[in-house]
Design a protein around this motif. Structure first.
Motif, PDB file in Angstrom:
ATOM      1  N   ARG A 253       0.829  -1.215   0.000  1.00  0.00           N
ATOM      2  CA  ARG A 253       0.000   0.000   0.000  1.00  0.00           C
ATOM      3  C   ARG A 253       0.857   1.256   0.000  1.00  0.00           C
ATOM      4  O   ARG A 253       0.578   2.209  -0.736  1.00  0.00           O
ATOM      5  N   LYS A 256       2.244   1.969  -3.240  1.00  0.00           N
ATOM      6  CA  LYS A 256       1.196   2.209  -4.226  1.00  0.00           C
ATOM      7  C   LYS A 256       1.429   1.374  -5.483  1.00  0.00           C
ATOM      8  O   LYS A 256       1.387   1.872  -6.620  1.00  0.00           O
ATOM      9  N   GLU A 258       0.914  -0.978  -8.562  1.00  0.00           N
ATOM     10  CA  GLU A 258      -0.186  -0.953  -9.527  1.00  0.00           C
ATOM     11  C   GLU A 258      -1.042  -2.211  -9.434  1.00  0.00           C
ATOM     12  O   GLU A 258      -0.528  -3.336  -9.441  1.00  0.00           O
TER      13      GLU A 258
END
Length: 284
Positions: A253, A256, A258
């Motif tokens: 997380r 980030k 994809e």
């Protein structure tokens, strides 16, 4: 109904011939096999050549070795094989592994099931592994889920789903998306598929990291991911394992990473998980 069978293969010289022999001996004969040689450095290419030289139903393509990541590697190879074919020539699209042995009636039984049940979108058998000289049910999943090594899709369901997702968790994502589209996933228990090689044995990723990444790439929101993490930790009765999975999930997380699913698909998956939670735990 004609089958298109795509088989990703990386360094499978010890297993591939068993898979291809089991296809060659099928009672149902109307199929085409594309073996995707994904950068093998052993004798895999020589094994493949023996079949394509003697049977026009077998073809191959060769890829450069892709990154050895669970999920994404095999789907990338599958898609490369699929791209070489005109799927309009087929009614059933299969993704098989290069280390399974199919019973002789596998394709015939799957074809009959699709033909007689227009609502069926995904069909497979049950996986069996060898233990102490006996073939026993693998037991890594429930008996209503078609496992990744032996997926057979109706072409219409496969197309509506938008093919496979190139990510960890792809073989659960497909089930959820197909169900949301109104298709049924069917396991035929009498079809025993022998799995020669234990899955995950050649991955370097640690179990806790695997689960954390799996829950992230499945698109689970934090609360559902933590519940799923707790379930895995309870299996081995380890609190530290729970926190290791959660740490892996949070690392994904924070980076980030994809996701290979859309926002709407992520919502579908989370809703499905919520419904399962209510049904199993809240008795609603």
């Amino acid at each position: 109904m004609r089958f298109l069978i795509i088989i990703p293969a990386h360094n499978e010289e010890n297993n591939l011939s068993f898979t291809l022999d089991s296809l060659r001996l099928q009672s149902f004969k109307d199929f085409k096999v594309v073996v995707v040689n994904d950068g093998s450095t052993d004798g895999t290419a020589e094994i493949i050549k023996k079949y394509i030289d003697n049977d026009s139903r077998f073809e191959t393509i060769n890829l450069q070795k892709s990154a050895h990541q669970p999920g994404s590697k095999v789907v990338n190879a599958f898609k490369n094989g699929l791209d070489t074919q005109n799927i309009d020539e087929f009614e059933i699209i299969c993704k098989f592994d290069a280390d399974v042995i199919l019973p002789e009636n596998y394709l015939e039984t799957v074809e009959n099931s699709f033909k007689n049940n227009p609502q069926y979108g995904l069909i497979g058998g049950l996986l069996y592994v060898e233990r102490d000289g006996n073939w026993v049910y693998e037991g890594n999943s429930n008996k209503h889920h078609v496992r990744g090594p032996m997926k057979a899709y109706r072409k219409e369901s496969f197309s509506q789903m938008g093919s496979l997702r190139e990510t960890l968790g792809w073989d659960n994502i497909d089930s959820i998306l197909l169900e949301n589209l109104g298709w049924k996933e069917i396991v035929i228990p009498e079809l025993h598929v022998k799995l020669i090689k234990v899955k995950g044995a050649d991955y370097t990723i640690k179990p806790a990291d695997y689960y954390g990444r799996y829950f992230y790439f499945l698109g689970l929101k934090r609360f559902l991911a933590y519940i799923a993490s707790a379930k895995e930790a309870m299996k081995i009765k380890s609190v530290s394992f729970l926190f290791e999975i959660m740490r892996s999930y949070e690392n994904c997380r924070s980076q980030k990473l994809e996701l290979k699913i859309s926002k709407s698909e992520q919502k579908i998956i989370n809703n499905q998980r919520w419904n399962m939670l209510k049904k199993k735990w809240l008795k609603r």
